[in-house]
Design a protein around this motif. Structure first.
Motif, PDB file in Angstrom:
ATOM      1  N   CYS A 343       0.834  -1.212   0.000  1.00 44.53           N
ATOM      2  CA  CYS A 343       0.000   0.000   0.000  1.00 44.53           C
ATOM      3  C   CYS A 343       0.862   1.252   0.000  1.00 44.53           C
ATOM      4  O   CYS A 343       0.392   2.318  -0.350  1.00 44.53           O
ATOM      5  CB  CYS A 343      -0.970   0.008   1.176  1.00 44.53           C
ATOM      6  SG  CYS A 343      -0.253   0.521   2.741  1.00 44.53           S
ATOM      7  N   GLY A 344       2.109   1.117   0.436  1.00 44.60           N
ATOM      8  CA  GLY A 344       3.005   2.268   0.406  1.00 44.60           C
ATOM      9  C   GLY A 344       3.007   3.078   1.672  1.00 44.60           C
ATOM     10  O   GLY A 344       3.699   4.071   1.788  1.00 44.60           O
ATOM     11  N   GLN A 345       2.240   2.627   2.632  1.00 44.43           N
ATOM     12  CA  GLN A 345       2.135   3.404   3.861  1.00 44.43           C
ATOM     13  C   GLN A 345       3.432   3.387   4.665  1.00 44.43           C
ATOM     14  O   GLN A 345       3.963   4.428   5.018  1.00 44.43           O
ATOM     15  CB  GLN A 345       0.978   2.852   4.690  1.00 44.43           C
ATOM     16  CG  GLN A 345       0.734   3.624   5.959  1.00 44.43           C
ATOM     17  CD  GLN A 345      -0.389   3.050   6.797  1.00 44.43           C
ATOM     18  OE1 GLN A 345      -0.925   3.723   7.620  1.00 44.43           O
ATOM     19  NE2 GLN A 345      -0.749   1.802   6.585  1.00 44.43           N
ATOM     20  N   CYS A 346       3.951   2.217   4.966  1.00 48.85           N
ATOM     21  CA  CYS A 346       5.129   2.210   5.836  1.00 48.85           C
ATOM     22  C   CYS A 346       6.393   1.850   5.073  1.00 48.85           C
ATOM     23  O   CYS A 346       6.381   1.108   4.095  1.00 48.85           O
ATOM     24  CB  CYS A 346       4.905   1.382   7.091  1.00 48.85           C
ATOM     25  SG  CYS A 346       4.632  -0.351   6.855  1.00 48.85           S
ATOM     26  N   THR A 347       7.471   2.409   5.546  1.00 46.33           N
ATOM     27  CA  THR A 347       8.722   2.432   4.804  1.00 46.33           C
ATOM     28  C   THR A 347       9.263   1.059   4.393  1.00 46.33           C
ATOM     29  O   THR A 347       9.564   0.857   3.216  1.00 46.33           O
ATOM     30  CB  THR A 347       9.775   3.194   5.633  1.00 46.33           C
ATOM     31  OG1 THR A 347       9.206   4.444   6.002  1.00 46.33           O
ATOM     32  CG2 THR A 347      11.042   3.411   4.845  1.00 46.33           C
TER      33      THR A 347
ATOM     34  N   ASN B  49       4.039   5.267  10.470  1.00 42.28           N
ATOM     35  CA  ASN B  49       4.352   4.700   9.166  1.00 42.28           C
ATOM     36  C   ASN B  49       5.816   4.751   8.775  1.00 42.28           C
ATOM     37  O   ASN B  49       6.233   4.006   7.905  1.00 42.28           O
ATOM     38  CB  ASN B  49       3.468   5.335   8.079  1.00 42.28           C
ATOM     39  CG  ASN B  49       3.728   6.822   7.913  1.00 42.28           C
ATOM     40  OD1 ASN B  49       4.851   7.291   8.042  1.00 42.28           O
ATOM     41  ND2 ASN B  49       2.686   7.573   7.636  1.00 42.28           N
ATOM     42  N   CYS B  50       6.619   5.607   9.412  1.00 46.81           N
ATOM     43  CA  CYS B  50       7.996   5.712   8.921  1.00 46.81           C
ATOM     44  C   CYS B  50       8.874   4.605   9.465  1.00 46.81           C
ATOM     45  O   CYS B  50       9.852   4.242   8.851  1.00 46.81           O
ATOM     46  CB  CYS B  50       8.594   7.081   9.228  1.00 46.81           C
ATOM     47  SG  CYS B  50       9.111   7.298  10.937  1.00 46.81           S
ATOM     48  N   ARG B  51       8.520   4.067  10.605  1.00 42.76           N
ATOM     49  CA  ARG B  51       9.234   2.947  11.240  1.00 42.76           C
ATOM     50  C   ARG B  51      10.649   3.328  11.661  1.00 42.76           C
ATOM     51  O   ARG B  51      11.511   2.481  11.764  1.00 42.76           O
ATOM     52  CB  ARG B  51       9.277   1.707  10.350  1.00 42.76           C
ATOM     53  CG  ARG B  51       7.985   1.372   9.648  1.00 42.76           C
ATOM     54  CD  ARG B  51       6.798   1.330  10.538  1.00 42.76           C
ATOM     55  NE  ARG B  51       6.625   0.087  11.284  1.00 42.76           N
ATOM     56  CZ  ARG B  51       5.636  -0.115  12.149  1.00 42.76           C
ATOM     57  NH1 ARG B  51       4.734   0.814  12.344  1.00 42.76           N
ATOM     58  NH2 ARG B  51       5.543  -1.241  12.810  1.00 42.76           N
ATOM     59  N   ARG B 175      -0.436   3.385  -4.835  1.00 44.29           N
ATOM     60  CA  ARG B 175      -0.008   2.384  -3.862  1.00 44.29           C
ATOM     61  C   ARG B 175       1.490   2.188  -3.931  1.00 44.29           C
ATOM     62  O   ARG B 175       2.118   2.466  -4.942  1.00 44.29           O
ATOM     63  CB  ARG B 175      -0.677   1.046  -4.196  1.00 44.29           C
ATOM     64  CG  ARG B 175      -2.114   0.940  -3.824  1.00 44.29           C
ATOM     65  CD  ARG B 175      -2.510  -0.522  -3.677  1.00 44.29           C
ATOM     66  NE  ARG B 175      -2.207  -1.342  -4.827  1.00 44.29           N
ATOM     67  CZ  ARG B 175      -3.112  -1.751  -5.711  1.00 44.29           C
ATOM     68  NH1 ARG B 175      -4.352  -1.385  -5.568  1.00 44.29           N
ATOM     69  NH2 ARG B 175      -2.759  -2.514  -6.733  1.00 44.29           N
ATOM     70  N   GLY B 176       2.005   1.625  -2.857  1.00 45.37           N
ATOM     71  CA  GLY B 176       3.398   1.202  -2.834  1.00 45.37           C
ATOM     72  C   GLY B 176       4.336   2.324  -3.239  1.00 45.37           C
ATOM     73  O   GLY B 176       4.177   3.474  -2.840  1.00 45.37           O
ATOM     74  N   MET B 179       3.051   5.580  -4.601  1.00 46.78           N
ATOM     75  CA  MET B 179       2.316   6.509  -3.736  1.00 46.78           C
ATOM     76  C   MET B 179       2.935   7.898  -3.855  1.00 46.78           C
ATOM     77  O   MET B 179       4.146   8.059  -3.730  1.00 46.78           O
ATOM     78  CB  MET B 179       2.416   6.013  -2.297  1.00 46.78           C
ATOM     79  CG  MET B 179       1.918   6.971  -1.252  1.00 46.78           C
ATOM     80  SD  MET B 179       1.955   6.089   0.327  1.00 46.78           S
ATOM     81  CE  MET B 179       1.749   7.425   1.466  1.00 46.78           C
TER      82      MET B 179
END
Lengths: 423, 761
Positions: A343-347, B49-51, B175-176, B179
């Motif tokens: 989905c591209g949300q998290c890195t 979301n950045c982790r 997406r992905g 994005m």
């Protein structure tokens, strides 16, 4: 002992019709429950006793999931059915929607009754147009018959059900992304906790179960949790739908008891095509690590057995590959899928899936480097366990599995710039 | 666990106290333990979301994001264990693989969070040898530049829009890896708070368009300032290079502006070096403007003022500092005049009241019911708008009584009524609340008045606020009288949203008089204008022009050249603008905030307080011997000592002057027209909020007058006729036409509210 639960009406001519479903005792369990013969607590106890584990892939005990929601808690609650079925290789829920939609509807109403929810949604995979129409038809029939809507069968219990057709994103099969999608937002998984039982659809307590899980409920109520549990083996109750595909003669959906040997399932599916050797099996959907054929032939189809071999039963999507398959090519295709579907949300997932795909693709196309295999393994370790949802793990595991069992093919590709298969 | 319960956790072997339920990163930040992060922002929701902030928590096999992990008693955390470091470095590597290595040409270079964290957690050589992602940039308006290839998808800008600005302008599509951040359908980002997105962006993906490529972060010197455009008193950081203000950032102050500022405060600095800046004294000789030396100009002014003597009128912008206003008043008094006025856009002076917020700034977000009368608070004072929005999101019941419908960014009740009926609406709410008196007793109460009254009464903290449109109303005194009765009946706090940065200060130092009528009805012999462009800054430009033209001598202290000023003035003295002078503003809640000059005055300009001090000397007046603005301030404070402002009117006024006309003008002052500095800020004038002069009218009224959109029409007010284009606007009620004030094309028109006629041009 096949087709006992979800596909038990498949022998009827048009099993998706209300009248045909009712000819086999359909909606009788709902009537018993609404008449007060069975209390909500008893429903949940039966589901617990059935040892039913979530059929979507994660295998979380369904009864326990339901017990997280208090029936007495005030306010709106929801039952959501996950028919997104996006895991490559899985096509079992499609058959439920096509051939046994009323049993799913009955299961959802019972679930709603058990937790005190009056609204349900079934989120159907975007590509499933025919199953969607079939299921919507069943809803219309049920509503017409007073089985859905206000004051069902005069019991005073309200429950209505809506269908939501997805837009084609794999990630929307992840339960919280699915909820976001129903809410009209971009399908992206939520950070958990809170789990849907506390903060679900529109922020309300929600149970979300796989189609097969919910469809099993009326049978569990009818025949008892113990009966269901005993179909299977320890820790894996009941029967299970397996979508088997690949280089076999009769790909399709087979409902068999948990614990059935894989060899038997393969035989039901007509055996290997052209009598070739079973080289490898992906046992639970594309995200489960591959298992070499010889090893797989000794395993039984249940959670513990497959897990013991370093993979997962997952959604029960069995992809069988014979010795004409190049594993580098197979992995390239699978990695491309996760790269496209992140989905591209998290890195780690957004950046890592693309990296994995590109490296595998390079190897496949003769541009591999000796250090690439170590790089691939390292990248998968940096994705797995560090993402918001399980898509990161899903992208990492196939790579890890392939490199564990078929490393020689990758090395051959890097060294010779072509496939080992057929060399 | 309750919110205020304290738990003890162990971080890196050190015991720290934290609030139960608090996120780990808040606890470690408070304890000064650094955890790297990108998506986390203390004022925005957690997205995890950045982790980057992954840390090791004892008994948990996977690393957890500190921004989304609530603390619990006895929790043991390792932020620098091998597991945590490996996770952080892993994330860093992922973030860098597709990030361009263009730091040398990136505007964020040197103040980039990614660059900073990469120093600690990145590798010197990338293992990524594939092609990097490239993303097309998007055009999102005159304030923000995009470099989306640099985006690390933290979504801070998206969350800022949704949660703080209240407008979902930016979103993530695709997406992905595909994005991207954008507006989905190509459009500009128009929020009045949009510039804060530049601050929250951790990388160089969103940068300031006006500042772009003009300086490097390490060349800038940071100086403090106070925002000059509204009564919020936002705290600013001015970034200065070689005596030039290069950009403006917020200075965090939770009691005032938190970490946000409005675009008006952020970008108005661009006017400081505009071509219209005046930097030498101008003297008019036989109708010709000539540049002159200070000595000559001051001598001329001194003689002009002496001649005017006690018949001097001082009109000063409410954006003048305490020091300037104090000296101006002293100067007027020294010449025997009491006539000084700073309430330049007030429409009614029949009663006296001290206009202030009536409460603290932070009280605004704690109120549980609010009624705003004649206010578009979001555009008038964006930070107050944000505070009220926060309250509304927490359940505060917000209502508006306005002459035009507002674009809201939260749920609110809007009563939209022609200006002449506004008093009746307030009276009806007052009657519903149980008040009695003239107007109130005759008011017709409907359900919605009842609803507002009930909410105000039931709310534990309720407030009534009168805004700029109320102050400019010809029956402001009536509105205030009714609001005061309503406040008494409901127990609500009565407050006003003063127009200028120093409106409250002006009242405290006595820079308010008997009103504009008293000042302009009979032309004075001489006028001193401070920061005033007669065509734009006064309630009735036509009346002002008439008075100023007939006056014997007009001297203006101005930072800019201005046609309407040059038409009436005899001498224009160039004074230092915002950032060039020291001074003090008293904000709406009554907080005195002083600032030093950040850059030296441009060209020949001088700080206005120094000009006034010299004029005092030239006129041989007593008490003009100050050596510093601090001395002036001390004197002003001493005089202001003990002065309390009270929003309640001294006299009850219930006679309405504005009667129902066939067509009434609503002359609001658009957000980017409030003062000369803003009007000369080119980037702001290119935004959607830079409303142009036009006839805004609804479809049916336009049809009545035979007008259609885009047509030129003549508007006549008090005998002055002006040609303007017609714009159809459904937000304007019947019987009304909105013709904004303070914008080019309206210099000749009359009062902000009043009867007008329209005809085809």
């Amino acid at each position: 002992m096949a087709n006992e639960v979800c596909l038990r009406n498949n022998d009827l001519e048009r099993p998706w019709l209300l009248e045909q479903y009712q000819s086999r005792g359909g909606y009788e369990q709902l009537k018993r429950i609404l008449a007060g013969e069975i209390t909500p607590a008893q429903v949940i106890d039966e589901v617990k006793a059935a040892n039913l584990r979530g059929r979507g892939g994660a295998g979380f005990p369904t009864g326990m999931k339901w017990s997280f929601i208090s029936r007495e808690a005030p306010g709106q609650k929801y039952v959501v059915c996950n028919s997104d079925e996006g895991e490559p290789g899985t096509f079992k829920d499609r058959d439920i929607l096509r051939y046994n939609p009323h049993q799913l509807i009955e299961g959802m109403i019972i679930a709603g009754y058990a937790i005190g929810a009056t609204r349900g949604y079934n989120y159907i995979r975007g590509e499933f147009w025919e199953p969607y129409m079939r299921f919507q038809g069943a809803i219309d029939e049920a509503r017409e018959a007073g089985l859905l809507g206000e004051n069902i069968l005069g019991s005073g219990f309200d429950f209505d059900l809506h269908v939501h057709l997805g837009g084609g994103a794999y990630v929307c099969g992840e339960e919280t992304a699915l909820l976001e999608s129903i809410e009209g937002k971009k399908g992206q998984p939520r950070f958990k906790p809170p789990f849907p039982a506390h903060f679900g659809l529109y922020g309300r307590p929600t149970i979300i179960n796989n189609t097969e899980s919910l469809c099993s409920i009326p049978v569990i109520i009818e025949k008892g949790g113990k009966w269901f549990s005993e179909i299977g083996v320890a820790n894996s109750g009941g029967s299970k739908l397996f979508s088997i595909s690949g280089n076999i003669n009769k790909p399709g959906v087979y409902e068999i008891p948990m614990g059935t040997p894989f060899a038997e399932l393969l035989e039901m599916a007509g055996g290997m095509r052209d009598g070739r050797k079973c080289k490898a099996v992906i046992p639970g959907g594309s995200s489960s690590p591959v298992i070499p054929g010889e090893q797989m032939l000794d395993l039984t189809m249940d959670y513990d057995s497959i897990q013991g071999a370093g993979s997962m039963l997952g959604s029960g999507a069995v992809i069988v590959m014979d010795d004409t398959n190049c594993m580098v090519r197979v992995l390239e295709r699978m990695s491309y899928f996760y790269y496209e579907e992140s989905c591209g949300q998290c890195t780690p997932c957004r950046e890592g899936t693309g990296w994995l795909y590109r490296v595998v693709s390079r190897i496949e196309n003769g541009q591999g480097r000796p250090e690439d295999l170590e790089l691939l393994e390292d990248v998968t370790r940096k994705i797995a366990g560090r993402t918001i949802c399980a898509l990161g793990d899903a992208a990492a595991m196939p790579v890890q599995g392939m490199l564990k069992h078929f490393r020689d093919e990758f090395e051959y590709h890097i060294e010779h710039k072509r496939c080992k298969v057929g060399a | 666990m309750s919110e205020d319960q304290t738990v003890t956790i162990e971080v890196d072997g050190r015991e720290i106290q934290a609030k139960a339920g608090q996120m780990l990163i808040d606890a470690t930040d408070a304890a000064g333990i650094n955890i790297p992060r990108f998506c986390y922002h203390k004022k925005l929701s957690v997205s995890a979301n950045c982790r980057m902030c992954l840390v090791e928590v004892a008994k948990v096999p996977k690393p957890l994001p500190a921004c989304a992990t609530p603390v619990a008693e006895g929790m043991k955390v390792q932020t620098r264990s091998p597991l945590a470091i490996a996770a952080q470095k892993g994330t860093m590597e992922f973030l860098l693989i597709n990030h361009p290595l263009d730091c040398p040409v990136c505007d964020q270079g040197g103040e980039c969070e990614l660059q900073d964290v990469a120093l600690g957690y990145g590798d010197d050589v990338s293992r990524f040898v594939e092609g990097k992602r490239v993303v097309m940039d998007k055009e999102i308006g005159p304030l923000i530049s995009t470099d989306l290839t640099r985006c690390i998808h933290c979504t801070r800008c998206v969350r800022f829009g949704a949660e703080i600005a209240g407008v979902r302008e930016l979103g993530a599509t695709g997406r992905g890896e595909h994005m991207t951040i954008g507006t989905y359908i190509e459009k500009s980002v128009d929020s009045e708070l949009s510039g804060n997105m530049i601050d929250v962006c951790p990388v160089g993906s969103l940068t300031s368009k006006p500042f772009r490529f003009r300086a490097r972060a390490w060349e800038l010197i940071q100086r403090d300032a106070i925002a000059p455009h509204d009564a919020v008193g936002s705290n600013l950081h001015l970034h200065v290079r070689r005596n030039e203000v290069m950009r403006v950032h917020p200075k965090e102050n939770d009691a005032v502006n938190e970490c946000w500022i409005s675009d008006r405060d952020r970008f108005s600095y661009t006017a400081l070096n505009s071509a219209e800046r005046l930097d030498t004294p101008l003297v008019k000789t036989r109708g010709e403007w000539k540049e002159s030396g200070w000595h000559e100009a001051l001598t001329r002014v001194a003689s002009g003022l002496k001649e005017a003597g006690s018949d001097l009128g001082v009109l000063a912008s409410p954006g003048c500092t305490v020091e300037e206003l104090h000296l101006a008043r002293k100067l007027a008094n020294g010449l025997g005049s009491e006539r000084i006025e700073t309430r330049l856009r007030q429409g009614d002076f029949r009663t006296a009241a001290g206009a202030w917020l009536g409460q603290s700034v932070t009280d605004l977000e704690r109120c549980s019911a609010a009624l705003l009368i004649g206010s578009n608070v979001r555009k008038e004072q964006p930070i107050f708008g944000h505070r009220l929005r926060k309250a509304a999101l927490e359940g505060c019941d917000v209502s508006f009584i306005n002459p035009l419908e507002l674009e809201m960014n939260y749920a609110a009740r809007q009563i939209v009524t022609p200006p002449a009926a506004m008093a009746g609406e307030v009276a009806a709410v007052a009657r519903a609340a149980g008040a009695a008196g003239p107007l109130i007793d005759q008011a017709e109460v409907t359900e919605r008045h009842q609803a507002i009254a009930e909410r105000l009464k039931a709310a534990p903290a309720a407030t009534l606020l009168l805004g700029n449109l109320a102050q400019a109303h010809p029956d402001y005194a009536v509105l205030l009288t009714l609001a005061s009765a309503l406040a008494k009946a409901t127990g609500a706090v009565l407050g006003q949203l003063p127009a200028g940065a120093n409106s409250v200060g002006a009242q405290l130092v006595g820079a308010v008089g008997d009103g504009l009528d008293a000042m302009l009805a009979q032309p004075a012999k001489g006028y001193l204008l401070m920061g005033v462009e007669p065509g734009y800054d006064l309630w009735d430009p036509a009346a002002a022009n008439a008075a100023l033209t007939q006056s014997g001598f007009v001297v203006a202290l101005s930072g800019f050249r201005s046609e309407s000023l040059e038409a009436v003035a005899d001498v224009i003295l160039p004074v230092s603008a915002f950032a060039e002078t020291s001074g003090t503003f008293v904000n709406a809640e009554g907080t005195w905030q002083s600032f030093a000059g950040a850059v030296s005055p441009k060209g020949e300009t001088r700080p206005a307080w120094k000009v006034l001090r010299v004029l005092g000397n030239l006129l041989d007046l007593q008490g003009f011997d100050h050596d510093s603005s601090e001395e002036v301030l001390a004197e002003a404070r001493q005089q202001a000592e003990g002065r309390q402002l009270d929003n309640a009117p001294a006299d009850a006024v219930t006679e309405c002057r504005l009667v129902d006309a066939a067509l009434t003008r609503i002359g609001d002052v658009p957000i980017y027209a409030v003062d000369a500095l803003v009007r000369h800020a080119a980037p702001l004038q290119k935004t959607r909020d830079a409303i142009a002069a036009a006839i805004y009218i609804n479809e049916s009224e336009a049809a009545k007058a035979g007008l259609t959109a885009g047509m030129q029409a003549a508007v006549t007010q008090n005998g002055t006729r002006v040609i303007l284009p017609v714009t159809i606007d459904p937000n304007i009620p019947n019987g009304c036409v909105r013709i904004p004030a303070g914008v080019a094309g309206t210099e000749q028109l009359g009062g902000q509210f009043g009867e007008v006629t329209l005809e085809k041009a």
